[in-house]
Design a protein around this motif. Structure first.
Motif, PDB file in Angstrom:
ATOM      1  N   SER A 148      21.704   4.335  -5.041  1.00 20.22           N
ATOM      2  CA  SER A 148      21.026   5.374  -4.256  1.00 20.22           C
ATOM      3  C   SER A 148      21.667   6.725  -4.521  1.00 20.22           C
ATOM      4  N   ASP A 158       4.432  14.152   1.444  1.00 14.98           N
ATOM      5  CA  ASP A 158       3.778  12.880   1.122  1.00 14.98           C
ATOM      6  C   ASP A 158       2.961  12.999  -0.163  1.00 14.98           C
ATOM      7  N   LYS A 161       5.249  12.913  -3.210  1.00 14.43           N
ATOM      8  CA  LYS A 161       5.818  11.591  -3.478  1.00 14.43           C
ATOM      9  C   LYS A 161       4.836  10.694  -4.231  1.00 14.43           C
ATOM     10  N   ASN A 203      12.699   7.898  -0.710  1.00 16.77           N
ATOM     11  CA  ASN A 203      12.470   8.117   0.715  1.00 16.77           C
ATOM     12  C   ASN A 203      12.787   9.576   1.000  1.00 16.77           C
ATOM     13  N   SER A 204      11.826  10.297   1.562  1.00 15.85           N
ATOM     14  CA  SER A 204      12.059  11.721   1.771  1.00 15.85           C
ATOM     15  C   SER A 204      11.116  12.275   2.820  1.00 15.85           C
ATOM     16  N   GLU A 205      11.597  13.340   3.439  1.00 15.48           N
ATOM     17  CA  GLU A 205      10.783  14.107   4.371  1.00 15.48           C
ATOM     18  C   GLU A 205      10.916  15.574   3.984  1.00 15.48           C
ATOM     19  N   THR A 211      16.229  10.644  -0.729  1.00 13.66           N
ATOM     20  CA  THR A 211      17.064   9.557  -1.234  1.00 13.66           C
ATOM     21  C   THR A 211      16.284   8.821  -2.312  1.00 13.66           C
TER      22      THR A 211
END
Length: 712
Positions: A148, A158, A161, A203-205, A211
């Motif tokens: 990671s 979103d 991604k 994984n992200s916002e 990450t």
């Protein structure tokens, strides 16, 4: 593609060398931009090359034994400089249960991690970048690992991604985008992970970092070899760091080894904790202290701990992101220097002796900086510009280089002289590097000689052709200085590290005691600085007693006038000379005082300690030494011996002829030059190290005009 990579070698190499010379701010900015542009262009070339190989089905994944910790250390080191430049914290956490012996494609694995790490650094303005490796599953034959890379950067929406791993796609595709790239890096990483049987995701916002992770199945190599935490059970370690996250990372690594870590947020709290632990009978075995701390930095903490004279004394380790601090830390008594981020296995190896149950991870690059000194390397390369770049890079590593124009000449030179390694270009006139290697391997005397390929063709079939011919390793052009240095260190077993000085010393120690013993001096250390020449050492010792006897008084006078610079310079000179003759206690106090004076901090107690240590050394020398040093053959009128005169004359000639080995000769005679040149030693040494030979020659001429006997 090789036609593009060959000139890139000159651009990249000369840019690196130019950046190490003395430049004004504008010139340095230009060089920085040239290096950035060349690195960017090289990244595009590599991406396109990898993508074309994948599309053509030519990219093959290797399955060979490799050491995961070693590979991770290399990735960390490559990312560290870029992270430091942006003020980012870079951490690496490795699950202690991961076996050391694995089988897979370490080159492609490191490529994926570097790609993800580079992106994390690029898209993070402040905060940290963390790399973690977890063991998800393990049995006697296989392991499943999860890698990671977490950052605190701009994050992803979103929509971004969903298209992130597509070919030629950027997260930000607007015409005003801030971040460059081909849009191939993540797509290539995805293809590589899938080729190796793994999965990749993110994984992200948006606005809250990302990450990137991937899983990878790997085979185990032989019997299980896991770092045994029990070997460090109940060992107490004090971790000192202002940054809570970094403290916790170190503590977690220590716990994985079975140690008992305790935390201190600053130097004052640490000193109190150390004293309390001794009083209650639970002393700390080791101390990890961060260099960059407010109020009291790591060097000051180390100095203060040494002053406490704790019994038993803990092992002191400075933790830093800046490798150039290593020598300064060791001057103040640190036992080791660890570069951030520090993986658990490297931490355990540095703090405690290894046992049979604990396999030995490789030492960090910075810990063996002098391992190449004196190595002799033959470079077979017909391109004059590339030869010039390699010559100066090798000189930086204290390596002596000789050149052959083609394979035929390389064969001839290797037959006439002994070399520690050959750097062999592949494409050369008359005889190419592959043919030359085959011819060399046919002869028994060259069976073990390391031969390393230099080529602009980085295709896998070219690599295999080189290895099949008998080459040991493969360096792609443009050659990265760090990679070149690490590759040479890996293949060269430089046994002359116990060089002529140590051999002379060892021989003498085995046959007879020293005629003169001086209390308070480590004579073995002093003799190593003068190549084991006993008479020369006694000369330096007597000169020290004569020249430095009044140094403490002169420092006090300079401080009374407010001349901090002069006082610091005088203490610096005394420190260097004291270390040279083996007066370690005096050198240590001088180093502490020098640090205080740099900050314009007058410490009467420290000055008194310096004066007392210096007086003790001078008194011991005068009590033990005869009126004149035996065998020195000094010239009474000038105070200069013939060896010193020859050293100065030789250095002048090398500077005049632009001989690239001048730096190596300078370093070997540094103790002589320090004693002779005094206050001008630093500026002359800087000019020599920066390969600014015209300036060095001018300084040397100015010095010898005042002391003409030095150059007879």
């Amino acid at each position: 593609m090789p036609e593009i990579r060959t000139p890139m070698n000159a651009i990249h190499g000369l840019g690196h060398l130019l950046g190490r010379t003395k430049l004004d701010d504008c010139q340095r900015d230009h060089v920085r931009k040239i290096m950035q542009a060349s690195q960017h262009l090289l990244g595009i070339i590599n991406d396109i090359l990898d993508y074309s190989k994948i599309e053509a089905g030519c990219l093959k994944v290797e399955k060979v034994p490799f050491d995961l910790p070693n590979m991770l250390h290399e990735v960390r080191d490559l990312l560290a400089e870029r992270a430091q430049a942006k003020g980012l914290h870079l951490t690496l956490e490795v699950d202690a249960a991961i076996p050391h012996g694995l089988i897979g494609d370490s080159l492609r694995l490191s490529q994926i991690l570097l790609n993800l790490g580079d992106n994390a650094v690029k898209f993070t303005r402040s905060g940290r970048v963390s790399m973690t490796v977890e063991c998800l599953r393990a049995d006697d034959k296989d392991v499943l690992l999860r890698f990671s890379v977490l950052d605190t950067g701009i994050g992803l929406s979103d929509a971004q991604k969903t298209r992130l791993f597509q070919d030629f796609t950027q997260a930000d595709e607007s015409t005003t985008r801030q971040y460059g790239g081909t849009g191939l890096g993540l797509a290539i990483s995805k293809r590589l992970v899938e080729l190796m049987g793994g999965e990749i995701g993110v994984n992200s916002e948006f606005g809250k970092g990302a990450t990137f992770w991937f899983t990878l199945p790997l085979r185990r190599d032989g019997a299980p070899q896991i770092w045994q935490a029990a070997t460090q059970a109940n060992r107490r370690v004090l971790v000192i760091d202002n940054d809570a996250h970094d403290r916790q990372a170190l503590c977690q690594a220590l716990r994985s080894l079975g140690a008992e870590p305790c935390e201190a947020a600053n130097g004052e709290a640490a000193l109190a904790a150390l004293q309390t632990a001794v009083k209650v009978g639970t002393p700390y075995e080791a101390v990890l202290v961060d260099w960059r701390m407010s109020e009291m930095d790591g060097l000051q903490v180390i100095s203060a701990i040494k002053t406490l004279a704790l019994t038993p004394a803990p092992r002191l380790a400075l933790v830093t992101s800046y490798a150039h601090e290593q020598l300064q830390a060791l001057d103040l008594g640190a036992d080791t220097v660890l570069l951030k981020p520090v993986p658990a296995d490297l931490l355990g190896a540095a703090l405690w002796p290894r046992t049979e149950e604990a396999p030995a991870p490789a030492a960090p690059a910075s810990s063996s900086a002098s391992s190449l000194k004196g190595a002799r390397v033959l470079v077979a390369e017909d391109n004059l510009l590339n030869r010039h770049v390699l010559l100066q890079l090798l000189a930086e590593f204290d390596v002596l280089a000789e050149f052959a124009d083609n394979g035929c000449q390389a064969l001839q030179m290797a037959s006439q002289k002994s070399y520690d390694a050959i750097l062999m270009d592949i494409q050369m006139p008359e005889m190419d590097g592959v043919e030359a290697t085959i011819r060399l391997r046919e002869r028994p005397e060259f069976a073990q000689l390391p031969i390393i390929a230099l080529t602009a063709n980085v295709m896998e079939d070219e690599r295999q052709r080189c290895l099949a011919a008998g080459m040991n390793d493969f360096l792609a052009k443009p050659v990265e200085p760090y990679t070149l240095q690490q590759t040479l260190r890996h293949w060269i077993s430089n046994e002359r590290g116990a060089d002529a000085a140590e051999k002379t010393l060892a021989s003498r120690e085995q046959t007879e005691p020293w005629p003169i013993v001086i209390q308070g001096l480590d004579m073995d250390t002093g003799l190593r600085y003068v190549m084991g020449k006993y008479d020369t050492y006694l000369t330096f010792v007597q000169e020290f007693a004569h020249d430095q006897a009044g140094a403490a008084e002169q420092v006090a006078q300079a401080l009374s006038r407010g001349d901090w610079q002069k006082a610091g310079r005088m203490v610096h000179i005394c420190k260097g000379l004291a270390a040279t003759i083996g007066a370690s206690a005096c050198a240590q106090v001088a180093a502490e005082l020098e640090q205080a004076l740099r900050k314009k901090h007058g410490d009467p107690e420290l000055q008194a300690r310096f004066e007392a240590e210096l007086a003790s050394v001078v008194s011991s020398i005068r009590s033990a030494m005869p009126a004149a040093p035996p065998g020195a053959e000094r010239e009474a009128a000038t105070g200069v011996d013939s060896d010193s005169q020859r050293a100065v004359a030789a250095m002048r000639e090398m500077l005049r002829s632009n001989d690239m080995t001048a730096r190596w000769v300078w370093d070997d005679n540094a103790a002589v030059f320090l004693a002779m040149f005094g206050q001008r030693f630093d500026e002359l040494q800087q000019a020599v190290h920066e390969v600014n030979y015209p300036l060095a020659l001018r300084i040397l001429d100015e010095i010898t005009r005042l002391n003409p006997a030095w150059d007879k």
